[in-house]
Design a protein around this motif. Structure first.
Motif, PDB file in Angstrom:
ATOM      1  N   GLU A 104       0.870  -1.188   0.000  1.00 37.25           N
ATOM      2  CA  GLU A 104       0.000   0.000   0.000  1.00 37.25           C
ATOM      3  C   GLU A 104       0.904   1.234   0.000  1.00 37.25           C
ATOM      4  O   GLU A 104       1.793   1.338   0.821  1.00 37.25           O
ATOM      5  N   ASP A 105       0.655   2.163  -0.940  1.00 37.64           N
ATOM      6  CA  ASP A 105       1.516   3.346  -1.021  1.00 37.64           C
ATOM      7  C   ASP A 105       1.101   4.444  -0.050  1.00 37.64           C
ATOM      8  O   ASP A 105       1.894   5.328   0.258  1.00 37.64           O
TER       9      ASP A 105
ATOM     10  N   ASP B 213      -3.065  -3.066  -2.448  1.00 36.47           N
ATOM     11  CA  ASP B 213      -3.751  -1.902  -2.987  1.00 36.47           C
ATOM     12  C   ASP B 213      -3.787  -2.008  -4.513  1.00 36.47           C
ATOM     13  O   ASP B 213      -2.862  -2.547  -5.122  1.00 36.47           O
TER      14      ASP B 213
ATOM     15  N   GLY C 225      -4.310   0.798  -6.637  1.00 34.51           N
ATOM     16  CA  GLY C 225      -3.627   1.970  -7.200  1.00 34.51           C
ATOM     17  C   GLY C 225      -2.245   2.146  -6.600  1.00 34.51           C
ATOM     18  O   GLY C 225      -2.071   2.808  -5.585  1.00 34.51           O
TER      19      GLY C 225
ATOM     20  N   LYS D  49     -12.212   1.275  -0.360  1.00 32.19           N
ATOM     21  CA  LYS D  49     -11.894   2.339   0.588  1.00 32.19           C
ATOM     22  C   LYS D  49     -13.011   3.373   0.542  1.00 32.19           C
ATOM     23  O   LYS D  49     -13.526   3.635  -0.543  1.00 32.19           O
TER      24      LYS D  49
HETATM   25 CA    CA Z   1      -2.915   3.723  -3.601  1.00 35.44          CA
END
Ligand code: CA
Length: 238
Positions: free
Chosen positions: A11-12, A58, A60, A108
């Motif tokens: 996850e970024d 994630d 993205g 989310k």
């Molecule tokens: Ca993301």
């Protein structure tokens, strides 16, 4: 604490990543590794000692689409539950996420408690499934089939129910497991099983899996109990 299951979070979003890590580790059920992008996740997974029971991924990510990455992990043979996180809630995305081999999909924003419940459910399903495979020394261990397979020698070892349960429980523990705890976990808290019975099972297991059962390398005696050392991949074999 024994029995903590290794989970990788990719996850970024640093805030979310740290929050989830803390939340999962506070349960005492998980030990969490993290990666902020696909490149970092690849590095973590490439580590020889790396073993994860689940991945939270994630969609993205800065260096790619989590769904494509998920598909790549499946092609590479990773069979653990993969849970997708996404900001996009279109149904097409859900379908694509599941098509890529993800087990579950959470949009989310979500509550950490919901993610935890779904992660536990995925792990329960997976533990019961036929695919689950653990590396144990020179073997691949398939608990559902009660089978150890030495792929290099193409040798198959059949295990009894109890041997399978012992091995599975020890595998899940990072540390040595006390005899009493192991007896309770495998035979149940109300059983009248004796230490002698456990020792007999351990003796038979060693006869089956150790190249030198008198000097065990995989299933060692330690700390008033036993410890499985699945990383002992280079054990001398016959
Ligand atoms: Ca993301």
């Amino acid at each position: 604490m024994p029995n903590r299951r290794p989970v990788l979070i990719v996850e970024d979003d640093e805030t979310l990543r740290n929050m989830l890590t803390e939340y999962l580790e506070e349960t005492g059920e998980f030990v969490v590794s993290t990666a902020a992008d696909i490149e970092a996740a690849d590095k973590v997974l490439a580590n020889e000692d790396a073993h994860f029971d689940a991945i939270i991924l994630d969609i993205g990510l800065p260096d790619g689409d989590g769904r494509d990455y998920c598909a790549r992990l499946r092609r590479a043979g990773h069979s653990m539950p993969i849970m997708m996180l996404t900001g996009a809630i279109e149904e097409t995305d859900v379908v694509r996420g599941l098509d890529s081999g993800a087990c579950d999909y959470i949009a989310k924003p979500f509550r950490a408690s919901e993610l935890l419940a779904r992660l536990r459910a995925q792990l329960r399903n997976f533990d019961r499934s036929e695919q689950v495979v653990f590396p144990v020394g020179p073997y691949t261990f398939r608990p559902a089939k009660k089978l150890l397979h030495d792929t290099a020698k193409n040798r198959r070892i059949r295990l009894t129910d109890k041997e399978t349960a012992v091995l599975k429980y020890l595998y899940r523990s990072d540390t040595a497991v006390n005899r009493q705890i192991l007896m309770h976990e495998v035979w149940g808290y109300n059983s009248a099983v004796t230490t002698h019975t456990l020792e007999t099972h351990i003796y038979r297991l060693r006869q089956k899996i150790e190249s030198d059962p008198a000097h065990p390398a995989l299933l060692v005696t330690e700390g008033g109990g036993y410890r499985l050392r699945p990383e002992m991949a280079s054990v001398e074999r016959w």
